[in-house]
Scaffold this motif. Structure first.
Motif, PDB file in Angstrom:
ATOM      1  N   GLY A 141     -18.429  12.076   4.403  1.00  0.00           N
ATOM      2  CA  GLY A 141     -19.552  11.145   4.515  1.00  0.00           C
ATOM      3  C   GLY A 141     -19.664  10.166   3.366  1.00  0.00           C
ATOM      4  O   GLY A 141     -20.710   9.524   3.211  1.00  0.00           O
ATOM      5  N   LEU A 142     -18.608  10.003   2.581  1.00  0.00           N
ATOM      6  CA  LEU A 142     -18.695   9.172   1.379  1.00  0.00           C
ATOM      7  C   LEU A 142     -19.107   7.734   1.693  1.00  0.00           C
ATOM      8  O   LEU A 142     -19.912   7.137   0.971  1.00  0.00           O
ATOM      9  N   LEU A 143     -18.579   7.158   2.769  1.00  0.00           N
ATOM     10  CA  LEU A 143     -18.935   5.768   3.079  1.00  0.00           C
ATOM     11  C   LEU A 143     -20.434   5.605   3.293  1.00  0.00           C
ATOM     12  O   LEU A 143     -21.010   4.558   2.968  1.00  0.00           O
ATOM     13  N   ASN A 144     -21.078   6.637   3.841  1.00  0.00           N
ATOM     14  CA  ASN A 144     -22.519   6.568   4.026  1.00  0.00           C
ATOM     15  C   ASN A 144     -23.269   6.544   2.697  1.00  0.00           C
ATOM     16  O   ASN A 144     -24.397   6.064   2.629  1.00  0.00           O
ATOM     17  N   LYS A 145     -22.651   7.079   1.650  1.00  0.00           N
ATOM     18  CA  LYS A 145     -23.297   7.108   0.335  1.00  0.00           C
ATOM     19  C   LYS A 145     -23.265   5.749  -0.343  1.00  0.00           C
ATOM     20  O   LYS A 145     -24.049   5.493  -1.262  1.00  0.00           O
ATOM     21  N   VAL A 146     -22.326   4.894   0.043  1.00  0.00           N
ATOM     22  CA  VAL A 146     -22.170   3.600  -0.625  1.00  0.00           C
ATOM     23  C   VAL A 146     -22.518   2.440   0.305  1.00  0.00           C
ATOM     24  O   VAL A 146     -22.123   1.298   0.067  1.00  0.00           O
ATOM     25  N   THR A 147     -23.249   2.741   1.374  1.00  0.00           N
ATOM     26  CA  THR A 147     -23.757   1.669   2.230  1.00  0.00           C
ATOM     27  C   THR A 147     -24.911   0.966   1.530  1.00  0.00           C
ATOM     28  O   THR A 147     -25.451   1.434   0.526  1.00  0.00           O
ATOM     29  N   ALA A 148     -25.306  -0.162   2.075  1.00  0.00           N
ATOM     30  CA  ALA A 148     -26.373  -0.973   1.496  1.00  0.00           C
ATOM     31  C   ALA A 148     -27.729  -0.337   1.782  1.00  0.00           C
ATOM     32  O   ALA A 148     -28.496  -0.781   2.631  1.00  0.00           O
ATOM     33  N   GLN A 157     -26.954  -3.460  12.245  1.00  0.00           N
ATOM     34  CA  GLN A 157     -28.371  -3.199  12.510  1.00  0.00           C
ATOM     35  C   GLN A 157     -28.617  -2.615  13.894  1.00  0.00           C
ATOM     36  O   GLN A 157     -29.542  -1.820  14.087  1.00  0.00           O
ATOM     37  N   ALA A 158     -27.805  -2.972  14.854  1.00  0.00           N
ATOM     38  CA  ALA A 158     -28.013  -2.508  16.222  1.00  0.00           C
ATOM     39  C   ALA A 158     -27.325  -1.184  16.509  1.00  0.00           C
ATOM     40  O   ALA A 158     -27.894  -0.300  17.141  1.00  0.00           O
ATOM     41  N   THR A 159     -26.076  -1.025  15.998  1.00  0.00           N
ATOM     42  CA  THR A 159     -25.252   0.110  16.412  1.00  0.00           C
ATOM     43  C   THR A 159     -25.095   1.196  15.358  1.00  0.00           C
ATOM     44  O   THR A 159     -24.602   2.287  15.656  1.00  0.00           O
ATOM     45  N   ASN A 160     -25.466   0.908  14.111  1.00  0.00           N
ATOM     46  CA  ASN A 160     -25.267   1.815  12.977  1.00  0.00           C
ATOM     47  C   ASN A 160     -23.800   1.986  12.594  1.00  0.00           C
ATOM     48  O   ASN A 160     -23.466   2.856  11.775  1.00  0.00           O
ATOM     49  N   GLU A 161     -22.904   1.193  13.151  1.00  0.00           N
ATOM     50  CA  GLU A 161     -21.508   1.252  12.748  1.00  0.00           C
ATOM     51  C   GLU A 161     -21.370   0.740  11.318  1.00  0.00           C
ATOM     52  O   GLU A 161     -22.031  -0.231  10.926  1.00  0.00           O
ATOM     53  N   ILE A 162     -20.532   1.398  10.517  1.00  0.00           N
ATOM     54  CA  ILE A 162     -20.274   0.945   9.153  1.00  0.00           C
ATOM     55  C   ILE A 162     -19.310  -0.233   9.191  1.00  0.00           C
ATOM     56  O   ILE A 162     -18.228  -0.147   9.770  1.00  0.00           O
ATOM     57  N   VAL A 163     -19.731  -1.350   8.571  1.00  0.00           N
ATOM     58  CA  VAL A 163     -18.952  -2.590   8.586  1.00  0.00           C
ATOM     59  C   VAL A 163     -18.855  -3.124   7.160  1.00  0.00           C
ATOM     60  O   VAL A 163     -19.605  -2.707   6.273  1.00  0.00           O
ATOM     61  N   PRO A 164     -17.943  -4.065   6.886  1.00  0.00           N
ATOM     62  CA  PRO A 164     -17.794  -4.594   5.524  1.00  0.00           C
ATOM     63  C   PRO A 164     -19.061  -5.284   5.028  1.00  0.00           C
ATOM     64  O   PRO A 164     -19.815  -5.880   5.802  1.00  0.00           O
ATOM     65  N   ASP A 165     -19.265  -5.204   3.722  1.00  0.00           N
ATOM     66  CA  ASP A 165     -20.338  -5.949   3.071  1.00  0.00           C
ATOM     67  C   ASP A 165     -19.735  -6.614   1.834  1.00  0.00           C
ATOM     68  O   ASP A 165     -19.018  -7.591   1.977  1.00  0.00           O
ATOM     69  N   MET A 210       0.839  -1.201   0.000  1.00  0.00           N
ATOM     70  CA  MET A 210       0.000   0.000   0.000  1.00  0.00           C
ATOM     71  C   MET A 210       0.870   1.246   0.000  1.00  0.00           C
ATOM     72  O   MET A 210       1.884   1.323   0.679  1.00  0.00           O
ATOM     73  N   ASP A 211       0.477   2.253  -0.755  1.00  0.00           N
ATOM     74  CA  ASP A 211       1.205   3.516  -0.816  1.00  0.00           C
ATOM     75  C   ASP A 211       1.216   4.175   0.557  1.00  0.00           C
ATOM     76  O   ASP A 211       0.205   4.223   1.249  1.00  0.00           O
ATOM     77  N   ARG A 212       2.378   4.707   0.961  1.00  0.00           N
ATOM     78  CA  ARG A 212       2.493   5.336   2.276  1.00  0.00           C
ATOM     79  C   ARG A 212       1.675   6.614   2.350  1.00  0.00           C
ATOM     80  O   ARG A 212       1.456   7.164   3.426  1.00  0.00           O
ATOM     81  N   GLY A 213       1.193   7.113   1.191  1.00  0.00           N
ATOM     82  CA  GLY A 213       0.351   8.307   1.185  1.00  0.00           C
ATOM     83  C   GLY A 213      -1.113   8.006   1.405  1.00  0.00           C
ATOM     84  O   GLY A 213      -1.951   8.857   1.227  1.00  0.00           O
ATOM     85  N   GLU A 214      -1.434   6.746   1.755  1.00  0.00           N
ATOM     86  CA  GLU A 214      -2.822   6.381   1.989  1.00  0.00           C
ATOM     87  C   GLU A 214      -3.060   6.138   3.471  1.00  0.00           C
ATOM     88  O   GLU A 214      -2.154   5.802   4.219  1.00  0.00           O
ATOM     89  N   ILE A 215      -4.313   6.315   3.869  1.00  0.00           N
ATOM     90  CA  ILE A 215      -4.727   6.028   5.250  1.00  0.00           C
ATOM     91  C   ILE A 215      -5.594   4.790   5.210  1.00  0.00           C
ATOM     92  O   ILE A 215      -6.645   4.781   4.568  1.00  0.00           O
ATOM     93  N   ARG A 216      -5.173   3.722   5.857  1.00  0.00           N
ATOM     94  CA  ARG A 216      -5.949   2.491   5.849  1.00  0.00           C
ATOM     95  C   ARG A 216      -7.058   2.574   6.885  1.00  0.00           C
ATOM     96  O   ARG A 216      -6.812   2.831   8.052  1.00  0.00           O
ATOM     97  N   LEU A 217      -8.310   2.380   6.420  1.00  0.00           N
ATOM     98  CA  LEU A 217      -9.442   2.473   7.331  1.00  0.00           C
ATOM     99  C   LEU A 217     -10.007   1.117   7.712  1.00  0.00           C
ATOM    100  O   LEU A 217     -10.979   1.044   8.436  1.00  0.00           O
ATOM    101  N   SER A 218      -9.402   0.078   7.209  1.00  0.00           N
ATOM    102  CA  SER A 218     -10.041  -1.215   7.349  1.00  0.00           C
ATOM    103  C   SER A 218      -9.609  -1.988   8.584  1.00  0.00           C
ATOM    104  O   SER A 218      -9.995  -3.113   8.766  1.00  0.00           O
ATOM    105  N   ARG A 219      -8.759  -1.395   9.447  1.00  0.00           N
ATOM    106  CA  ARG A 219      -8.259  -2.156  10.596  1.00  0.00           C
ATOM    107  C   ARG A 219      -9.396  -2.621  11.491  1.00  0.00           C
ATOM    108  O   ARG A 219      -9.507  -3.778  11.828  1.00  0.00           O
TER     109      ARG A 219
END
Length: 522
Positions: free
Chosen positions: A170-177, A82-90, A1-10
């Protein structure tokens, strides 16, 4: 991964590991106790709908019944817990964001298949789905939600790259299911037809669309090869029972298992007292509103809109009609949002002030069309609203339209008012863009045609500091409640009920009911 990126998937990856370990534990438990547990799996779950479906196309979808069915059939890149509204992988197993916040890269799961033999999911399907929403020819209600997207690319079959014109926190909210975030099959749309997929949906979700009997029921079957594991039930049938008392009797008699979209305070009280019935409730992410079309005279005059706000006895509506089961709407954001604030212009019931504002505006006799969909409680609450406005000198004409005609009228955008809620994800950008952005002018959901919010919405979207972003949203709430293109009638609260047979049901705040987690006791 490029060092200029921020990994959000941890954290997302940790969630996947946790679910994998939990899945292993469940598998072990089933293996050890199969004889006792086997009888709990399978069966057909029956869910009450108060209205029929009409369009399951993610680009054009509206109405909670449509969204509930679509939520069983489709997936997004990410989803809400469904319970917490946390964004998780799909569909995406992980994602990263460039240091400048302009590029989001998603890595897709391997081996995900579309229903009914339409082949494997690829990045091209994601590209197709999102670009279809953005294409003006689609006339999507949700193009405004993706308006800041510069490009969607598929550099390889398992990678999706979204490039933005400006950073959007808020981009992740735009591509949620949900709505525009649900992913379709390019092949299915091409073969079935752009207009016909609305009632022949092909997704990757835990259930497969089987049959719609208009006015009666929708039948889904379990996707046995679902990538997160087969559902615990064999099928879901959504049964249309419009009358709430009739639905309550059906629940009590065991003719349905879940009562969705419970609204009547009398029925809520009845079911709370019933044996072997559980009533769930939680705050919603939306308000129910009276939208005022600012392009039609005399609603172009803010004094007239404020007069209407003072002239509607919203407290009496909440305390009387709803028996306290709803809350006061201080703006279009409910208390479920961190950006919620009551530090906005308030409109307590004041008929004399309403009359004075109408006189100041020089408004003579005029008739206000009150437009509602023919579905409880919206077609009922327009009656006390009309009565209140008549008392301050505004003549009213109630127009109750069936669902298709209502959506068509909103799509044209030439109606004076409409009673509506904009259900959606727990990100303030979603309802605010839908209701106030010029990109959401009809056929989008900005039926008020309000045109003074774009600057604040753009600033909020690009602001990376959470506190500053909250401050911008609160400034927008003050402005929109001063201009009143939309009058919040009440903050919704969601109720549903189920029998003792139902296990594992989680109520969400999106005003849908999803049943992948449900099992049925014998």
């Amino acid at each position: 991964m490029d060092r200029g990126e921020i990994r959000l998937s941890r954290r997302a990856a940790a969630g996947v590991v946790a679910r994998t370990l939990a899945g292993g534990a469940i598998a072990l438990a089933v293996g050890l106790g199969a004889m006792s547990a086997a009888s709990a799996d399978g069966g057909t779950l029956r869910v009450r709908f108060g209205s029929d479906i009409g369009n399951l196309d993610p680009a054009r979808i509206f109405q909670v019944e449509n969204q509930t069915v679509a939520g069983h059939v489709f997936n997004g890149l990410v989803k809400y817990d469904q319970a917490t509204n946390e964004i998780v992988p799909d569909l995406a197993r992980e994602w990263s964001v460039s240091a400048d916040g302009l590029t989001y890269e998603f890595k897709l799961r391997q081996g995900v298949e579309f229903h009914k033999g339409y082949g494997p999911l690829t990045a091209d399907d994601v590209k197709f789905s999102l670009e279809r929403v953005l294409d003006p020819a689609t006339k999507s209600r949700y193009a405004g939600q993706l308006a800041g997207v510069k490009s969607v690319d598929a550099p390889d079959p398992s990678t999706v790259r979204i490039t933005l014109e400006k950073p959007n926190a808020g981009l992740l909210n735009k591509v949620t299911a949900f709505n525009q975030g649900w992913i379709m099959s390019r092949k299915a749309v091409a073969e079935i037809g752009d207009d016909k997929v609305a009632l022949n949906p092909i997704g990757t979700g835990p259930f497969v669309f089987e049959k719609w009997t208009p006015g009666s029921e929708v039948r889904l079957s379990a996707n046995k090869s679902y990538f997160e594991g087969a559902p615990k039930i064999d099928a879901v049938v959504f049964k249309v029972i419009k009358d709430e008392t009739a639905a309550a009797i059906a629940l009590e008699n065991g003719e349905i298992d879940i009562f969705f979209a419970l609204q009547s305070p009398v029925v809520i009280d009845r079911l709370r007292k019933a044996a072997s019935i559980t009533v769930l409730d939680r705050p919603a992410n939306h308000t129910i509103n009276l939208v005022l079309n600012t392009s039609i005279k005399p609603l172009d005059d803010v004094r007239v809109r404020r007069a209407i706000a003072y002239g509607v006895n919203r407290k009496a509506l909440i305390d009387g009609f709803f028996k306290g089961t709803k809350g006061m709407g201080h703006s279009v954001l409910t208390s479920s949002f961190p950006q919620y604030s009551e530090d906005v212009p308030q409109y307590p019931y004041d008929p004399e002030k309403a009359k004075a504002l109408l006189a100041e505006a020089g408004v003579g006799d005029f008739t206000l069309d009150l437009v509602s969909v023919g579905f409880s409680p919206y077609d009922q609450i327009v009656v006390p609203i009309a009565s209140d406005l008549n008392k301050v000198g505004i003549k009213t004409n109630i127009k109750v339209l069936e669902r298709g005609a209502y959506l068509q009228a909103r799509g044209k955008g030439d109606i004076m008012t409409c009673v509506t809620g904009v259900v959606g994800p727990p990100d303030p950008d979603s309802p605010l863009v839908s209701l106030y952005a010029t990109q959401s002018f009809p056929p989008g959901l900005n039926t008020s045609r309000y045109d003074k919010a774009d600057d604040l919405l753009a600033r909020a979207a690009t602001e990376q500091d959470a506190d500053k972003r909250t401050g911008i949203y609160r400034d927008l709430l003050k402005q929109t409640m001063s201009d009143v293109p939309v009058l919040p009638l009440y903050a919704d609260r969601l109720f549903l009920a189920h029998t003792a047979k139902v296990e594992g049901l989680v109520q969400n705040s999106l005003f849908t009911v999803l049943t992948y987690s449900v099992s049925l006791k014998n």
